[in-house]
Design a protein around this motif. Sequence first.
Motif, PDB file in Angstrom:
ATOM      1  N   GLN A 171       0.753  -1.385  -0.029  1.00 39.70           N
ATOM      2  CA  GLN A 171      -0.132   0.196   0.077  1.00 39.70           C
ATOM      3  C   GLN A 171       0.806   1.040  -0.042  1.00 39.70           C
ATOM      4  OE1 GLN A 171      -3.247   0.587  -0.822  1.00 39.70           O
ATOM      5  NE2 GLN A 171      -3.255  -1.611  -1.041  1.00 39.70           N
ATOM      6  N   ARG A 198       0.638   4.041  -2.749  1.00 38.59           N
ATOM      7  CA  ARG A 198       0.333   5.338  -2.626  1.00 38.59           C
ATOM      8  C   ARG A 198       1.533   6.475  -2.865  1.00 38.59           C
ATOM      9  NH1 ARG A 198      -1.203   3.058   2.543  1.00 38.59           N
ATOM     10  NH2 ARG A 198       0.284   3.934   3.224  1.00 38.59           N
ATOM     11  N   GLN A 202       1.602   9.631  -5.795  1.00 39.87           N
ATOM     12  CA  GLN A 202       2.032  10.998  -5.633  1.00 39.87           C
ATOM     13  C   GLN A 202       3.321  11.621  -6.357  1.00 39.87           C
ATOM     14  OE1 GLN A 202       3.410  10.615  -1.294  1.00 39.87           O
ATOM     15  NE2 GLN A 202       1.089  10.709  -0.630  1.00 39.87           N
ATOM     16  N   GLN A 230      -6.254  12.262  -2.212  1.00 39.42           N
ATOM     17  CA  GLN A 230      -4.967  11.324  -1.804  1.00 39.42           C
ATOM     18  C   GLN A 230      -5.782  10.214  -0.966  1.00 39.42           C
ATOM     19  OE1 GLN A 230      -2.246  13.404   0.921  1.00 39.42           O
ATOM     20  NE2 GLN A 230      -1.762  15.041  -0.733  1.00 39.42           N
ATOM     21  N   TYR A 231      -5.695   9.062  -1.950  1.00 38.08           N
ATOM     22  CA  TYR A 231      -6.188   7.824  -1.552  1.00 38.08           C
ATOM     23  C   TYR A 231      -5.467   7.285  -0.419  1.00 38.08           C
ATOM     24  CZ  TYR A 231      -9.911   8.385  -4.876  1.00 38.08           C
ATOM     25  OH  TYR A 231     -11.059   9.042  -5.676  1.00 38.08           O
ATOM     26  N   ASP A 232      -6.249   6.716   0.662  1.00 37.68           N
ATOM     27  CA  ASP A 232      -5.414   6.044   1.792  1.00 37.68           C
ATOM     28  C   ASP A 232      -5.273   4.479   1.173  1.00 37.68           C
ATOM     29  OD1 ASP A 232      -5.453   8.180   3.614  1.00 37.68           O
ATOM     30  OD2 ASP A 232      -7.724   7.820   3.288  1.00 37.68           O
TER      31      ASP A 232
END
Length: 419
Positions: free
Chosen positions: A126, A130, A134, A340-342
């Motif tokens: 993950q 993420r 970015q 901003q997806y976690d």
Amino acid sequence: MGTSRMFRIFVVLGSAFMILLIIIYWDDVGASHLYLHTPVSPGPKIPHPPPHHHHHHQPQTSRTPSFLSDIDAFVNQFLEPGTGEPTDPAPADTSNQSEKAEERYVPRREWKIHLNPVAAELRDRQEQRRRLLQEMCANDSVAFPGKNRSFDDIPNRELDHLIVDDRHGVIYCYVPKVACSNWKRIMIVLSESLLRDGVPQRDPLAIPRDLVHNSSMHFTFNKFWKRYGKFARHLMKVKLKKYTKFIFVRDPFVRLISAYRNKFELRNENFYRRFAQVMLRRYANQPTPPASVDEAFGGGIHPSFSNFIQYLLDPQTEKEMPFNEHWRQVYRLCHPCQIQYDFVGHLETAEEDAEHLLRQLRVDNVVEFPTSHRNLTASTWESDWFSTLSAEARRELYKLYEPDFRLFGYDRPDSILNE
């Protein structure tokens, strides 16, 4: 005179305070949906500053109080994110409801206590996904329309894929052809938006398919304007900051094959009339295609995969209307450079990712991700499907979906592009 002025001041302040409470407390912002027996689930692990004690007041000259900051302060009471780790204490039981509510509501089971932390491999996966998002959003070599706009610049109509569950503090951006039916089922279970005999539906697979995709079952960002008026965009930002946001994606080319198989190889009257007839007229030498899908299938007539790709590559297509959601690029559906997806799940690792996500949300005791036994489109079929296209068409198609490949870590399909 002084007494009258003070009375007017108190009336004004009291009215303003009541308006604030009505706006925030009447609708389901955070835990203020009057479901106080269920706490908001924690978001991703976020370091918290040390708590401020009453005897250490910090000067707040840097910002002046405002109505919107009052909203933030009120909402934050309910949305303080936790760490999501097994060491977090279970939430206190606040299920003191009226007798009538207790009769119709089935309390949730005790939260699971995980003795082992989430596997380091899954946490690292993950973190890499993420970080890649970015980096790609900051990388000038990856360009696509809307990449550099702000969240405020996104039109309201483009926020219709962001489903909000205020009970557990979750936002899901659904991508058609990426197990979205089952994830929508889970969101219905979590939000308790479907009742049966006065009791929330707990079994995702028991939710009829027509309800799964019924927009009235889901509270999406584009509905905020109707509910919150001029405070809609601000409240979206509050929830984006505080809630856990997740998305599931898949190989862009495989997703296109899946969309074609589902919408044009099966009888679908709506898609036949809206899209297949256009493809047949323009690219299949069918100036007067059959009027109905049954008539077309009876005569063995339907657009080929090559016709479908021609339709996607034709500049005339988007001049008439935006891509349908089943083949619209993920970056256009879910705005990964503005949100901003976690958690970023991949369909290729769906079972591991689903288990990890539900555990991170601390709802794995409430719902399980349904295992799909349907005939899934395999990535190994790509070369067969794309062999019917010219090399130029394959390269043009890659350009159209390249941002999705790069944003979500899918390799450039050189074996297909270089054939």
